[in-house]
Design a protein around this motif. Structure first.
Motif, mmCIF file in Angstrom:
data_model
loop_
_atom_site.group_PDB
_atom_site.id
_atom_site.type_symbol
_atom_site.label_atom_id
_atom_site.label_comp_id
_atom_site.label_asym_id
_atom_site.label_seq_id
_atom_site.Cartn_x
_atom_site.Cartn_y
_atom_site.Cartn_z
ATOM 1 N N VAL A 267 38.111 44.942 51.810
ATOM 2 C CA VAL A 267 38.848 44.565 50.599
ATOM 3 C C VAL A 267 39.559 45.768 50.007
ATOM 4 C CG1 VAL A 267 38.553 43.830 48.196
ATOM 5 C CG2 VAL A 267 37.454 42.553 50.030
ATOM 6 N N THR A 309 39.877 39.740 38.959
ATOM 7 C CA THR A 309 38.656 39.846 39.749
ATOM 8 C C THR A 309 37.556 38.936 39.205
ATOM 9 O OG1 THR A 309 39.251 42.165 40.086
ATOM 10 C CG2 THR A 309 37.063 41.508 40.800
ATOM 11 N N ALA A 312 37.392 35.858 41.254
ATOM 12 C CA ALA A 312 37.268 35.986 42.707
ATOM 13 C C ALA A 312 35.880 35.549 43.172
ATOM 14 C CB ALA A 312 37.525 37.430 43.136
ATOM 15 N N SER A 314 35.629 35.012 46.923
ATOM 16 C CA SER A 314 35.723 35.176 48.371
ATOM 17 C C SER A 314 36.431 36.491 48.668
ATOM 18 C CB SER A 314 36.503 34.014 48.996
ATOM 19 O OG SER A 314 37.848 34.038 48.559
ATOM 20 N N ALA A 317 40.125 36.236 47.821
ATOM 21 C CA ALA A 317 40.428 36.298 46.387
ATOM 22 C C ALA A 317 40.314 37.724 45.863
ATOM 23 C CB ALA A 317 39.488 35.364 45.625
ATOM 24 N N TYR A 318 39.283 38.443 46.317
ATOM 25 C CA TYR A 318 39.163 39.846 45.927
ATOM 26 C C TYR A 318 40.374 40.637 46.414
ATOM 27 C CZ TYR A 318 34.307 39.641 44.262
ATOM 28 O OH TYR A 318 33.173 39.381 43.542
ATOM 29 N N LEU A 320 43.373 39.569 46.934
ATOM 30 C CA LEU A 320 44.546 39.209 46.140
ATOM 31 C C LEU A 320 44.591 39.997 44.838
ATOM 32 C CD1 LEU A 320 47.038 37.438 45.710
ATOM 33 C CD2 LEU A 320 45.519 35.702 44.701
ATOM 34 N N SER A 321 43.446 40.139 44.181
ATOM 35 C CA SER A 321 43.418 40.917 42.938
ATOM 36 C C SER A 321 43.741 42.387 43.211
ATOM 37 C CB SER A 321 42.052 40.788 42.253
ATOM 38 O OG SER A 321 41.026 41.414 43.014
ATOM 39 N N TRP A 384 35.608 42.782 33.854
ATOM 40 C CA TRP A 384 37.002 42.531 34.224
ATOM 41 C C TRP A 384 37.818 42.091 33.015
ATOM 42 C CZ3 TRP A 384 36.447 45.349 37.906
ATOM 43 C CH2 TRP A 384 35.474 45.214 38.883
#
Length: 440
Positions: A267, A309, A312, A314, A317-318, A320-321, A384
């Protein structure tokens, strides 16, 4: 069509690297090698929580001590950079870092781990003022934004490789990661010794003339009195407090969510890969645009990118952030460094860079304590959410600061002739040229 695109890419690449001195490229290579071995800063939290079984709060405490060491060494190294020179300061910092990192890998008692982490923070952070001052010395003013972007690109090229590889190394042996970083840091010290000459500007005179008096006037007190520069330092602290969560809060939150060190490595590698791919073209796009807007936008992207985050669940998703706040880094890093250099007098660059570096070190001290406390007491979602608040505050701060610089108000020591750096005028609107550096 494909051939035209390839030709355009090659032309852009040549223009991005053309005209920079050979010494810059050796310094750039040293930076790249150093980041290829970046292990401690990236995986310390996972090492302590997953490998050693300590709590998130203890991991935060150790990371905070690492940051505390950086706070102390930033100012000391800044003074050494001006007094002793860039080259000896850089060599001493890198050689001592290699030894300290190797020792840290063998520590088992929690008190020993904490104390050696403090030493690692001191030694590793001591090289930053010297690197930044040397880069400002050897690169022409009109090329500095591009040079800082290239250096940031090298940092993240190394990070993209090391974070992925080190994630799998950590699953095999954390000790191998510590020793690998120590070896590569030692290679950097040797490279500096062999290839880089001293770049500290010669003083204009030894008598009591005006030039010599101005040079001698540059002290830590001068820096603290420079209100416009200290405003940049304060905003840098807010931004770095956000970005530091990528190596402190994010791995702890992912570990608590059941993700492995390898998952976190993949990630966070997105950050490095995107910077490698986008830093140069984005810098070419933004380097002559309004720095006020660039800094405001980057602060908002940073705060709300980390804020995403909270949603998120998955790896995708992490990742993407990470993409969102990485764009903030790409824009903020060269723009802010260009502003820092413009506000720094040539013979005080070490002290000014030391103070600027200290903002990141203080953030490295505060951020892990913040992350550990918030995650343990309230949950990662609150952490976050707080980054979004900090990003909004930083964006407003940049907007206000650049307005004051545009009108010539809010300046500190520079107003009465002390060596606090040249006046800086913010461009009137988007598309305007970045102010010309007139640092003596």
């Amino acid at each position: 069509m494909a051939a035209a695109s390839l030709a355009s890419f090659r032309r852009a690449a040549r223009e991005s690297v053309a005209g920079l001195p050979r010494e810059f490229w050796w310094l750039w290579t040293s930076t790249l090698v150093n980041r290829l071995g970046a292990f401690v800063a990236t995986f310390m939290a996972l090492y302590l929580t997953l490998e050693r079984g300590y709590s998130a709060s203890f991991a935060g405490l150790v990371a905070a001590l690492h940051g505390l060491g950086g706070v102390v060494s930033s100012l000391v190294a800044g003074v050494m950079t001006d007094r002793l020179g860039r080259r000896p300061t850089l060599m001493a910092a890198q050689a001592s870092t290699a030894v300290a990192v190797a020792v840290l890998g063998f520590m088992e008692h929690p008190v020993a781990i904490a104390l050696v982490a403090l030493v690692v923070g001191m030694t590793s952070n001591a090289s930053r003022p010297a690197v930044q001052a040397m880069m400002s010395d050897i690169v022409a003013p009109e090329d500095r934004v591009r040079a800082f972007a290239l250096n940031f690109w090298a940092i993240n090229l190394g990070f993209a490789v090391s974070s992925t590889a080190a994630g799998f190394v950590a699953e095999y042996s954390y000790l191998a990661g510590f020793l690998g970083e120590a070896a590569l840091t030692l290679v950097c010290a040797v490279l500096v010794y062999v290839k880089l000459p001293e770049s500290r500007p010669e003083r204009s005179g030894t008598g009591a003339g005006d030039g010599a008096a101005a040079e001698e006037a540059v002290s830590l007190r001068t820096v603290l009195r420079d209100k416009r520069f200290m405003g940049v330092v304060g905003l840098s602290f807010l931004i770095s407090l956000i970005f530091t969560q990528g190596s402190v809060g994010l791995p702890v939150a992912m570990g608590a969510g059941g993700f492995s060190a390898g998952d976190y490595g993949m990630v966070i590698a997105v950050n490095g890969v995107l910077i490698v791919l986008l830093q140069l073209p984005v810098t070419r796009f933004v380097e002559h645009r309004d720095p006020q807007r660039l800094l405001v936008v980057s602060a908002l992207l940073a705060g709300y990118g980390f804020g995403l985050t909270a949603f998120a669940g998955s790896i995708g998703a992490y990742a993407l952030s990470v993409c969102v706040w990485t764009l903030a880094e790409i824009i903020n890093a060269p723009t802010q460094m260009g502003l820092v250099v413009r506000l720094s007098p040539a013979h005080g660059r070490g002290r000014y860079q030391g103070m600027y570096t200290m903002s990141w070190s203080v953030a490295a001290l505060v951020a892990p304590l913040m992350a550990g406390y918030v995650i343990d007491r309230f949950g990662a979602e609150w952490l976050w959410g707080s980054t979004a608040v900090l990003g909004t505050a930083a964006a407003f701060g940049y907007w206000a600061l650049m307005r004051r610089l545009a009108t010539g108000s809010g300046t500190g020591a520079g107003d009465d002739g002390a060596a606090a750096g040249p006046p800086v005028a913010a461009p009137a609107g988007a598309g305007a040229d970045v102010p010309v550096d007139v640092t003596p």
